[in-house]
Design a protein around this motif. Sequence first.
Motif, short mmCIF file in Angstrom:
data_model
loop_
_atom_site.label_atom_id
_atom_site.label_comp_id
_atom_site.label_asym_id
_atom_site.label_seq_id
_atom_site.Cartn_x
_atom_site.Cartn_y
_atom_site.Cartn_z
N PRO A 217 0.76 -0.92 0.34
CA PRO A 217 -0.42 -0.09 -0.14
C PRO A 217 0.91 1.20 0.22
O PRO A 217 0.29 1.89 -0.69
CB PRO A 217 -0.72 -0.38 1.35
N ARG A 221 0.40 3.80 -3.37
CA ARG A 221 -0.07 5.07 -2.94
C ARG A 221 0.65 6.44 -3.26
O ARG A 221 1.03 7.74 -3.45
CB ARG A 221 -0.85 5.57 -1.54
N TYR A 222 1.95 6.86 -2.72
CA TYR A 222 2.89 6.90 -3.17
C TYR A 222 3.27 7.57 -4.44
O TYR A 222 3.52 8.67 -5.02
CB TYR A 222 4.37 6.88 -2.09
N GLY A 225 0.26 9.12 -5.66
CA GLY A 225 0.27 10.62 -5.55
C GLY A 225 1.58 10.94 -5.89
O GLY A 225 0.93 12.65 -6.59
N PHE A 261 -5.46 13.92 -4.27
CA PHE A 261 -6.22 12.74 -2.86
C PHE A 261 -7.24 11.74 -3.60
O PHE A 261 -6.26 10.75 -2.90
CB PHE A 261 -7.61 13.64 -2.00
N ALA A 262 -7.49 11.10 -4.63
CA ALA A 262 -8.20 10.73 -5.15
C ALA A 262 -7.72 9.55 -5.45
O ALA A 262 -8.00 9.04 -5.07
CB ALA A 262 -9.88 10.82 -6.08
N TYR A 264 -4.48 8.72 -5.03
CA TYR A 264 -3.87 8.21 -3.12
C TYR A 264 -4.59 7.16 -2.44
O TYR A 264 -3.90 6.30 -2.35
CB TYR A 264 -3.37 10.13 -2.64
N LYS A 265 -5.85 7.62 -2.44
CA LYS A 265 -6.72 6.85 -1.58
C LYS A 265 -6.74 5.80 -2.45
O LYS A 265 -7.06 4.48 -1.95
CB LYS A 265 -8.19 7.49 -1.39
N ILE A 266 -7.73 5.56 -3.53
CA ILE A 266 -7.77 4.40 -4.20
C ILE A 266 -6.46 3.94 -5.07
O ILE A 266 -6.56 1.92 -4.77
CB ILE A 266 -8.23 5.04 -5.92
N ASP A 268 -4.08 3.02 -2.49
CA ASP A 268 -4.24 2.57 -1.14
C ASP A 268 -5.00 1.80 -1.38
O ASP A 268 -4.74 0.16 -0.66
CB ASP A 268 -4.06 3.54 -0.37
N HIS A 269 -5.97 1.96 -1.67
CA HIS A 269 -7.30 0.45 -1.67
C HIS A 269 -7.13 -0.79 -2.29
O HIS A 269 -6.66 -1.85 -2.36
CB HIS A 269 -8.31 1.30 -1.66
N THR A 272 -3.49 -2.16 -0.60
CA THR A 272 -3.88 -3.15 1.04
C THR A 272 -4.53 -4.64 0.26
O THR A 272 -3.88 -5.86 0.44
CB THR A 272 -5.13 -1.79 1.04
#
Length: 336
Positions: A217, A221-222, A225, A261-262, A264-266, A268-269, A272
């Motif tokens: 994750p 995400r990084y 981003g 932000f979107a 980054y979160k997508i 990350d999910h 994970t």
Amino acid sequence: MNQSNINDTAGSSGDMAVVGEGTPNRTPVSIQVLQNIYHELTGKSEEVSKTYDESFHVVFNDFKQLNLRIGQICEQYNICSSNCSVSVFYINDTKDTFSSFERFEAFNTGSTSSVESVLVTYNFLLILPKLAQPQSYTISVRIASPVAIQRKMSNIDMPKIFRLMGGARTAVVSIKYVDYAVARTLLNTIDEWFNALPQARSNAAWRFIRSHTDWTPLITRYLAGAGVLALMIFLAPYYLNSEASLLQLAHFLLISGACIFAAYKIADHLGTAAEDSIDDWLDLAYICITDGDKKEVALAKSRNQGAIVWGILKLAGGLCVSIAAKLIAFRITNIP
């Protein structure tokens, strides 16, 4: 023993000790005799054990080999009496107990129940060469089937760390003894049997990936981003020129922040989810003595293949978020 000093005499004799050293009654005594005296006085037996975490593949014939090895090693001792019992535990919380190994050999291998673990217990009364009294020895060999345990635990809602710990120990051997030399001989024999069992193998690269899945994750995400941030910096000249107003600048910064932000979160999910899929892959360690076990092993192999495929797809999806954002932006702005 009237506060006598007892010391090992390893330099002169490996199996002798000296009682009353430094006194006129100094007497060499066999270690076997001393251990027997201690057992007679206290009524206690010592215990030695060993655990295993290797991914063993155990079939019915392997238990026959274990019984044969123990029978052969015990031929060197004067056995007064002995018995063997075998307990087979199933994932549906039932158990079969056999009062002898011969009865276990008539085990119903056509059962549709999956075996969770097998406990083989040997009890011996043997007389060592320098003793007249028989000594009691107990050998317990317990082997688990992580493939079946994983299936059983899949129906229980618990943190992932406990599910992973559940399959860490695959076998335990314990020996209650009076004479340590006999116990070590028995333990070495059982250890050699375990070393001869086939095991699941995985390459070093895959082991490294599985031991560092918690990075997934973080990486996705990084990267996502950073990729979207670079994209927004690249697109800034197309939206903001020297005549751009403060409102246009605020509008661009708001959109840029929302996109970063979107992404980054997508990512990350997806990272994970990729971590969970890879963690679902397990080295195949099992007991296969029933038809139910064969089915369970086949399902476990299928789960492993699915875990790899879905892990790769989700990881690729997480890494492609920034690429997708770039393509969408280029499409909207008609940038070549």
